[in-house]
Design a protein around this motif. Structure first.
Motif, PDB file in Angstrom:
ATOM      1  N   SER A 150     -28.606  62.686 -46.180  1.00  0.00           N
ATOM      2  CA  SER A 150     -28.459  63.751 -45.171  1.00  0.00           C
ATOM      3  C   SER A 150     -27.394  64.761 -45.557  1.00  0.00           C
ATOM      4  O   SER A 150     -27.557  65.996 -45.241  1.00  0.00           O
ATOM      5  CB  SER A 150     -28.243  63.037 -43.918  1.00  0.00           C
ATOM      6  OG  SER A 150     -27.099  62.391 -44.054  1.00  0.00           O
ATOM      7  N   SER A 151     -26.469  64.275 -46.214  1.00  0.00           N
ATOM      8  CA  SER A 151     -25.737  65.266 -46.867  1.00  0.00           C
ATOM      9  C   SER A 151     -25.998  66.163 -47.649  1.00  0.00           C
ATOM     10  O   SER A 151     -25.864  67.325 -47.692  1.00  0.00           O
ATOM     11  CB  SER A 151     -24.381  64.460 -47.593  1.00  0.00           C
ATOM     12  OG  SER A 151     -23.691  63.665 -46.675  1.00  0.00           O
TER      13      SER A 151
ATOM     14  N   ALA B 281     -28.001  74.676 -46.184  1.00  0.00           N
ATOM     15  CA  ALA B 281     -26.727  75.728 -46.491  1.00  0.00           C
ATOM     16  C   ALA B 281     -27.083  76.781 -47.759  1.00  0.00           C
ATOM     17  O   ALA B 281     -26.890  77.945 -47.638  1.00  0.00           O
ATOM     18  CB  ALA B 281     -25.343  75.211 -46.535  1.00  0.00           C
ATOM     19  N   SER B 282     -27.283  76.393 -48.827  1.00  0.00           N
ATOM     20  CA  SER B 282     -27.458  76.919 -49.997  1.00  0.00           C
ATOM     21  C   SER B 282     -28.585  77.862 -49.864  1.00  0.00           C
ATOM     22  O   SER B 282     -28.493  78.939 -50.245  1.00  0.00           O
ATOM     23  CB  SER B 282     -27.716  75.925 -51.161  1.00  0.00           C
ATOM     24  OG  SER B 282     -27.995  76.506 -52.270  1.00  0.00           O
ATOM     25  N   THR B 283     -29.844  77.441 -49.377  1.00  0.00           N
ATOM     26  CA  THR B 283     -30.969  78.173 -49.076  1.00  0.00           C
ATOM     27  C   THR B 283     -30.575  79.399 -48.263  1.00  0.00           C
ATOM     28  O   THR B 283     -31.063  80.566 -48.705  1.00  0.00           O
ATOM     29  CB  THR B 283     -32.102  77.511 -48.626  1.00  0.00           C
ATOM     30  OG1 THR B 283     -32.274  76.188 -49.518  1.00  0.00           O
ATOM     31  CG2 THR B 283     -33.426  78.205 -48.667  1.00  0.00           C
TER      32      THR B 283
ATOM     33  N   LYS C 222     -15.488  70.616 -50.962  1.00  0.00           N
ATOM     34  CA  LYS C 222     -16.169  71.050 -49.752  1.00  0.00           C
ATOM     35  C   LYS C 222     -15.031  71.844 -48.773  1.00  0.00           C
ATOM     36  O   LYS C 222     -15.787  73.062 -48.315  1.00  0.00           O
ATOM     37  CB  LYS C 222     -16.272  69.626 -48.761  1.00  0.00           C
ATOM     38  CG  LYS C 222     -17.137  70.201 -47.622  1.00  0.00           C
ATOM     39  CD  LYS C 222     -17.322  68.686 -46.755  1.00  0.00           C
ATOM     40  CE  LYS C 222     -16.324  68.620 -45.762  1.00  0.00           C
ATOM     41  NZ  LYS C 222     -16.551  67.614 -44.733  1.00  0.00           N
ATOM     42  N   THR C 223     -13.816  71.824 -48.803  1.00  0.00           N
ATOM     43  CA  THR C 223     -12.897  72.653 -48.404  1.00  0.00           C
ATOM     44  C   THR C 223     -12.991  74.027 -48.858  1.00  0.00           C
ATOM     45  O   THR C 223     -13.169  75.112 -48.279  1.00  0.00           O
ATOM     46  CB  THR C 223     -11.297  72.283 -48.527  1.00  0.00           C
ATOM     47  OG1 THR C 223     -11.384  70.977 -47.730  1.00  0.00           O
ATOM     48  CG2 THR C 223     -10.675  73.021 -47.568  1.00  0.00           C
ATOM     49  N   VAL C 224     -13.422  74.086 -50.157  1.00  0.00           N
ATOM     50  CA  VAL C 224     -13.291  75.513 -50.856  1.00  0.00           C
ATOM     51  C   VAL C 224     -14.722  76.013 -50.564  1.00  0.00           C
ATOM     52  O   VAL C 224     -14.835  77.317 -50.284  1.00  0.00           O
ATOM     53  CB  VAL C 224     -13.225  75.200 -52.398  1.00  0.00           C
ATOM     54  CG1 VAL C 224     -13.482  76.496 -52.968  1.00  0.00           C
ATOM     55  CG2 VAL C 224     -12.001  74.545 -52.737  1.00  0.00           C
TER      56      VAL C 224
ATOM     57  N   SER D 103     -19.969  70.053 -41.830  1.00  0.00           N
ATOM     58  CA  SER D 103     -20.502  69.141 -41.264  1.00  0.00           C
ATOM     59  C   SER D 103     -20.814  67.910 -42.123  1.00  0.00           C
ATOM     60  O   SER D 103     -21.321  66.958 -41.736  1.00  0.00           O
ATOM     61  CB  SER D 103     -21.617  69.267 -40.444  1.00  0.00           C
ATOM     62  OG  SER D 103     -22.717  69.911 -41.122  1.00  0.00           O
ATOM     63  N   ILE D 104     -20.966  68.250 -43.407  1.00  0.00           N
ATOM     64  CA  ILE D 104     -21.340  67.221 -44.577  1.00  0.00           C
ATOM     65  C   ILE D 104     -20.314  66.507 -44.808  1.00  0.00           C
ATOM     66  O   ILE D 104     -19.187  66.449 -44.648  1.00  0.00           O
ATOM     67  CB  ILE D 104     -21.579  68.064 -46.042  1.00  0.00           C
ATOM     68  CG1 ILE D 104     -22.761  69.088 -45.887  1.00  0.00           C
ATOM     69  CG2 ILE D 104     -21.711  66.854 -46.898  1.00  0.00           C
ATOM     70  CD1 ILE D 104     -22.721  69.844 -47.277  1.00  0.00           C
ATOM     71  N   LYS D 105     -20.557  65.194 -44.531  1.00  0.00           N
ATOM     72  CA  LYS D 105     -20.085  63.826 -44.890  1.00  0.00           C
ATOM     73  C   LYS D 105     -20.084  63.155 -46.318  1.00  0.00           C
ATOM     74  O   LYS D 105     -21.211  63.060 -46.907  1.00  0.00           O
ATOM     75  CB  LYS D 105     -20.420  62.543 -43.985  1.00  0.00           C
ATOM     76  CG  LYS D 105     -20.145  62.827 -42.344  1.00  0.00           C
ATOM     77  CD  LYS D 105     -20.668  61.906 -41.479  1.00  0.00           C
ATOM     78  CE  LYS D 105     -20.211  62.205 -40.028  1.00  0.00           C
ATOM     79  NZ  LYS D 105     -20.784  61.142 -38.852  1.00  0.00           N
ATOM     80  N   HIS D 106     -19.246  63.012 -46.972  1.00  0.00           N
ATOM     81  CA  HIS D 106     -19.251  62.679 -48.553  1.00  0.00           C
ATOM     82  C   HIS D 106     -17.835  62.011 -48.748  1.00  0.00           C
ATOM     83  O   HIS D 106     -17.016  61.955 -48.023  1.00  0.00           O
ATOM     84  CB  HIS D 106     -19.264  63.655 -49.206  1.00  0.00           C
ATOM     85  CG  HIS D 106     -18.294  64.705 -49.476  1.00  0.00           C
ATOM     86  ND1 HIS D 106     -17.715  65.311 -48.468  1.00  0.00           N
ATOM     87  CD2 HIS D 106     -17.324  64.741 -50.467  1.00  0.00           C
ATOM     88  CE1 HIS D 106     -16.629  65.946 -48.935  1.00  0.00           C
ATOM     89  NE2 HIS D 106     -16.464  65.950 -50.218  1.00  0.00           N
ATOM     90  N   GLN D 107     -17.695  61.221 -49.647  1.00  0.00           N
ATOM     91  CA  GLN D 107     -16.830  60.548 -50.226  1.00  0.00           C
ATOM     92  C   GLN D 107     -15.752  61.489 -51.281  1.00  0.00           C
ATOM     93  O   GLN D 107     -16.452  61.531 -52.656  1.00  0.00           O
ATOM     94  CB  GLN D 107     -16.973  59.320 -51.201  1.00  0.00           C
ATOM     95  CG  GLN D 107     -15.702  58.319 -51.509  1.00  0.00           C
ATOM     96  CD  GLN D 107     -15.098  57.941 -50.317  1.00  0.00           C
ATOM     97  OE1 GLN D 107     -15.540  57.473 -49.323  1.00  0.00           O
ATOM     98  NE2 GLN D 107     -13.792  58.005 -50.520  1.00  0.00           N
ATOM     99  N   PRO D 108     -14.680  61.938 -50.922  1.00  0.00           N
ATOM    100  CA  PRO D 108     -14.106  62.955 -51.797  1.00  0.00           C
ATOM    101  C   PRO D 108     -13.573  62.351 -53.089  1.00  0.00           C
ATOM    102  O   PRO D 108     -13.165  61.200 -53.023  1.00  0.00           O
ATOM    103  CB  PRO D 108     -12.986  63.478 -50.966  1.00  0.00           C
ATOM    104  CG  PRO D 108     -12.780  62.653 -49.876  1.00  0.00           C
ATOM    105  CD  PRO D 108     -14.180  61.687 -49.455  1.00  0.00           C
ATOM    106  N   VAL D 109     -13.644  63.141 -54.019  1.00  0.00           N
ATOM    107  CA  VAL D 109     -13.044  62.638 -55.340  1.00  0.00           C
ATOM    108  C   VAL D 109     -11.628  62.858 -55.293  1.00  0.00           C
ATOM    109  O   VAL D 109     -10.886  63.562 -54.553  1.00  0.00           O
ATOM    110  CB  VAL D 109     -13.418  63.195 -56.702  1.00  0.00           C
ATOM    111  CG1 VAL D 109     -14.952  62.835 -56.707  1.00  0.00           C
ATOM    112  CG2 VAL D 109     -13.310  64.765 -56.607  1.00  0.00           C
TER     113      VAL D 109
END
Length: 412
Positions: free
Chosen positions: A7-8, A15-17, A73-75, A186-192
């Motif tokens: 889903s992410s 969003a990119s499209t 993601k913040t950027v 709204s994207i959920k991910h594991q930040p590095v």
């Protein structure tokens, strides 16, 4: 996990499209705004277009360091929102009749700076969303959307400009960027983990060492810089050939350029399978070899046109564009996936920004060089110089160790 179940990534892809379509609308709307609404000249159009790329030349290496210091993601969210706000400002200033070429260039320099940071973060964010073995397939999906936008975006932009005017067409793109920013948030991910801060110069050098001392990435980077030089020369010469030498109008030029988008859609559809079948390095080598013959078709159009066979000349140009776009479609996802696969997370921003900034610098040199060669030596000679350059790039790549590059046995 399949990409459509992630889903992410799906949110990121939507969003990119959305923003890709908006970008092509903006490119056309700005040209109409300068010429139609502001009464500008062709020189004004050139300066306005160039202003968007200046930050890539001046800030590219610094952007890579900053991208690695912040959450990507913040950027992405901030730069999408910022670009939307800038386009709203341009729209309002145009409606009020108080915008000038100088102010437009200033706003587009800011727009270009945000785009620089966005593009670097965008390319570095994908490995945080999908497993590395799926990077080629993920980039193929993103490239397909970009190719469709390249094919239909100008036509949609032209319709919008005709229907509601250039300023309001820019407002449409502003909404696409704002929508993209909200969806990115709204994207959920594991930040590095963010890179520890240190001397700016030292971190830039670390990124440069990674790109230009890696066994395969060094060849890929140098070859791509040269390719961008000759690619930008080719595109500049092609536009002049179509409008001046062949005598076609601007609308037909749009359809001719869209043929490359059609070829790119086909290429990106096959890219993952070609990478699996032949290996990433050999598949990319095939693409680099194909560019030269593709432009030969365009050169043949000049010879055919001498015999007053204008429609056959048009056919040769379209075929050349189709093959050219096909090669780009095959290569794009494989190149991006490979770069993302071999680069550690803490260097992703610097790797992407380094390559993008120097590639764009090659465009800044190649585009005017192509025009100067066409004016000084003639269209045919200039085009054959581009063909020779693209052919050398293809042979260089095919004979280099890069042809043996693979992605974990290409299990994409």
């Amino acid at each position: 996990m399949k990409l459509r179940e992630n889903s992410s990534f799906v949110r990121f892809w939507i969003a990119s499209t959305t923003s890709s379509f908006g970008t092509y609308i903006t490119t056309l709307a700005l040209q109409v705004l300068v010429v139609g609404n502001m009464g500008g000249s062709a020189v004004d159009v050139g300066w306005v277009s160039a202003s968007r790329w200046i930050p890539y030349v001046l800030l590219g290496l610094i952007a890579g360091v900053l991208i690695d210091r912040f959450h990507r993601k913040t950027v992405l969210v901030i730069t999408d929102m910022g670009r939307g706000i800038i386009l709203v400002c341009i729209c309002l200033l145009s409606i009020l009749g108080v915008i000038s070429i100088g102010w437009l260039m200033f706003l587009l320099v800011l727009f270009g700076a945000l785009s620089l940071f966005h593009d670097s973060a965008y390319q570095s964010f994908v490995p945080q969303l999908v497993p590395r073995r799926l990077l080629t397939r993920a980039n193929a999906r993103l490239e397909q959307s970009a190719a469709v936008a390249e094919t239909s975006g100008p036509a949609i932009g032209g319709g919008l400009v005709s229907l509601i005017g250039a300023p309001f067409a820019l407002l449409f793109d502003a909404l696409s960027y704002l929508f993209s920013g909200v969806l990115m948030a709204s994207i959920k991910h594991q930040p590095v983990n963010k890179v520890k801060t240190g001397p700016l110069g030292q971190q830039i050098k670390e990124g440069l060492r990674w790109v230009y001392q890696h066994q395969y990435l060094r060849t890929l980077a140098l070859n791509t810089h040269a390719w961008f030089l000759f690619h930008s020369m080719t595109m500049t010469i092609l536009v002049s050939i179509v409008l001046i030498e062949l005598g076609f109008d601007a609308s037909l030029l749009g359809y001719i350029l869209a043929a490359a988008g059609v070829g790119a859609v086909a290429g990106t559809s096959l890219s993952p399978r070609v990478g699996v079948r032949f290996g990433v390095g050999r598949a990319m080598a095939f693409s680099r070899i194909l560019y030269g013959p593709a432009v030969v078709f365009m050169a043949l159009a000049l010879a055919v046109n001498i015999s007053d066979s204008q429609y056959i000349a048009l056919l040769f140009v379209v075929l050349g564009q189709l093959f050219y776009g096909f090669a780009m479609g095959i290569e794009g996802p494989l190149e991006m996936g490979y770069r993302q696969y071999i680069t550690p997370s803490h260097l992703q921003g610097r790797m992407n920004a380094t390559l993008r900034s120097i590639n764009r610098s090659a465009v800044v040199i190649g585009a005017p060089l192509g025009g100067a060669l066409a004016d000084g030596l003639g269209f045919t000679t200039a085009l054959w110089i581009s063909i020779a350059g693209l052919t050398v790039c293809g042979l260089w790549f095919s004979l280099s160790p890069m042809r043996n590059a693979r992605i974990e046995d290409d299990e994409t």
